[in-house]
Design an enzyme around this catalytic site. Structure first.
Site, PDB file in Angstrom:
ATOM      1  N   TYR A   1       0.799  -1.219   0.000  1.00  0.00           N
ATOM      2  CA  TYR A   1       0.000   0.000   0.000  1.00  0.00           C
ATOM      3  C   TYR A   1       0.839   1.280   0.000  1.00  0.00           C
ATOM      4  O   TYR A   1       0.453   2.253  -0.657  1.00  0.00           O
ATOM      5  CB  TYR A   1      -0.992  -0.018   1.163  1.00  0.00           C
TER       6      TYR A   1
ATOM      7  N   GLU B   1      -8.851  -6.911   4.608  1.00  0.00           N
ATOM      8  CA  GLU B   1      -8.095  -8.024   4.029  1.00  0.00           C
ATOM      9  C   GLU B   1      -7.438  -8.864   5.113  1.00  0.00           C
ATOM     10  O   GLU B   1      -7.387 -10.099   5.010  1.00  0.00           O
ATOM     11  CB  GLU B   1      -7.062  -7.461   3.043  1.00  0.00           C
TER      12      GLU B   1
END
Length: 404
Positions: free
Chosen positions: A100, A142
């Site tokens: 990310y 997630e």
């Protein structure tokens, strides 16, 4: 929550960001892939080539910003469905939390590249906050999915052996798969999919996601793949053609874990399974499962296709329906219409709607939009209409107000 200073700044700059969102995401992907070519293996290059991935990312980021700055909770509820879908897609591909920051760096840099001097330090800080609120939401979702499935994203791809290959229809083949190491087949829920990673000429690797086409409890997984033939100048589907042309019995494929949020409910009300083309695959899994665990449940299978010869899993589904006391099937084929390149036009008013029905949709996006609108017009609550989307895309009510 977005800070008050950032709320004001994001509201003020949303129109210009929205207007240039696809340009920004195009710049983002270009710069990220140049700096990190290994990430090319993680993204569907077909969706990159036709622009769908850029549009999906732009819609998601802008939609989330609108969710954060909205005065009501409607936008937030709408985005929750989008975020859940994204999280499942990421888990199926083995996306890791440490990726990310890379995405964030290149995305925010792309905003500055496209908008130039308009991106003041205050504007940058506000959109930096938006991105990291989105990233943290997805990372947490997630992580829960990885934990629930006892999955390690660092050890994501497993070898599965093709135990059976079967031609199902014109340009459609099924692969029945078992773990190559003899391990147990993971649990999955009817309606879920798996990612398949294949090696292509030139050393490239590409993932694609395919719905599981039979129910759990059979000691195997099965995917049913339609060969994608290019039309109007578009190339053939790289992965589907590779699977059709090169993968035979006893060969191995790399699979990710089952994922997907559009799954069969746990109730006992009537079920309406509506599909077109290769969208039959999750419906076949749901039908297979119901036949074994809830054989008295009321089920209607409705399918549209180009012809009986193109109708995948037709005989199997018909045999299953015949063995059930409260099930029926409805089919539409293109031979009844002038347009020979599309599935038959399903008549939404012909679909039976009993009280308490839950409808499941899968097929091309325009098909699902039309069926969904028709079912809502006939009184079926939107909350009782569930659907799977292949590739980046959203139905109208799930699009944040203005994918992956």
């Amino acid at each position: 929550m977005l800070s008050q200073a950032s709320v004001a700044m994001v509201r003020a700059t949303l129109p210009v960001v929205r207007a240039h969102a696809v340009e920004i995401t195009g710049e983002f992907y270009s710069s990220m892939f140049s700096a990190h070519p290994d990430l090319l293996d993680l993204f569907n290059q077909g969706n990159q080539a036709d622009g769908r991935q850029k549009l999906a990312l732009a819609s998601a980021v802008v939609g989330f910003a609108e969710c954060l700055t909205a005065d009501t909770g409607d936008e937030a509820a709408s985005f929750e469905r989008v975020a859940e879908r994204i999280a499942h897609k990421h888990v199926s591909l083995g996306v890791r939390a440490e990726q990310y920051p890379v995405v964030g760096h290149h995305l925010l840099t792309a905003v500055g590249t496209v908008l130039g001097a308009a991106v003041t330090p205050e504007v940058f800080a506000a959109w930096h906050e938006v991105y990291w609120l989105l990233a943290c939401r997805l990372i947490a979702a997630e992580a829960r999915l990885y934990q629930r499935g006892d999955l390690d994203p660092a050890d994501h791809w497993r070898r599965w052996r093709v135990a059976k290959r079967l031609d199902e229809a014109v340009d459609v083949v099924s692969f029945t798969l078992v773990p190559d190491d003899g391990a147990a087949v993971p649990h999955f829920v009817p309606g879920q999919y798996v990612s398949v990673m294949v090696g292509l000429p030139g050393g490239r690797r590409q993932p694609r996601q395919y719905s599981l086409s039979h129910g759990p409890g059979r000691g195997s997984l099965r995917i049913t793949v339609r060969r994608v033939r290019g039309r109007e100048g578009a190339p053939d589907g790289a992965v589907s053609n590779h699977l059709h042309d090169h993968v035979t019995e006893d060969e191995c494929l790399l699979l990710g874990p089952p994922a997907g949020e559009t799954t069969l409910d746990t109730g006992d009300g009537p079920v309406l399974l509506v599909s077109a083309g290769i969208g039959i695959t999750p419906m076949a899994a749901i039908l297979d499962h119901l036949a074994r665990v809830q054989p008295t449940r009321r089920i209607v299978l409705a399918h549209a296709d180009r012809s009986p010869a193109h109708h995948a899993l037709r005989r199997e589904c018909a045999q299953t329906v015949t063995g059930l006391g409260e099930a029926g099937e409805l089919y539409w084929y293109e031979s009844d219409h002038d347009d020979r390149s599309r599935p038959g036009r399903m008549e939404v008013d012909a679909l039976p709607l009993r009280p308490g029905t839950t409808a499941y949709l899968c097929g091309p996006l325009p098909f699902m939009q039309g069926i969904r609108a028709g079912l809502i017009r006939r009184g079926l609550p939107a909350a009782r209409i569930r659907y799977e989307i292949f590739g980046p895309g959203m139905l109208e009510r799930d699009r944040p107000p203005a994918g992956t």
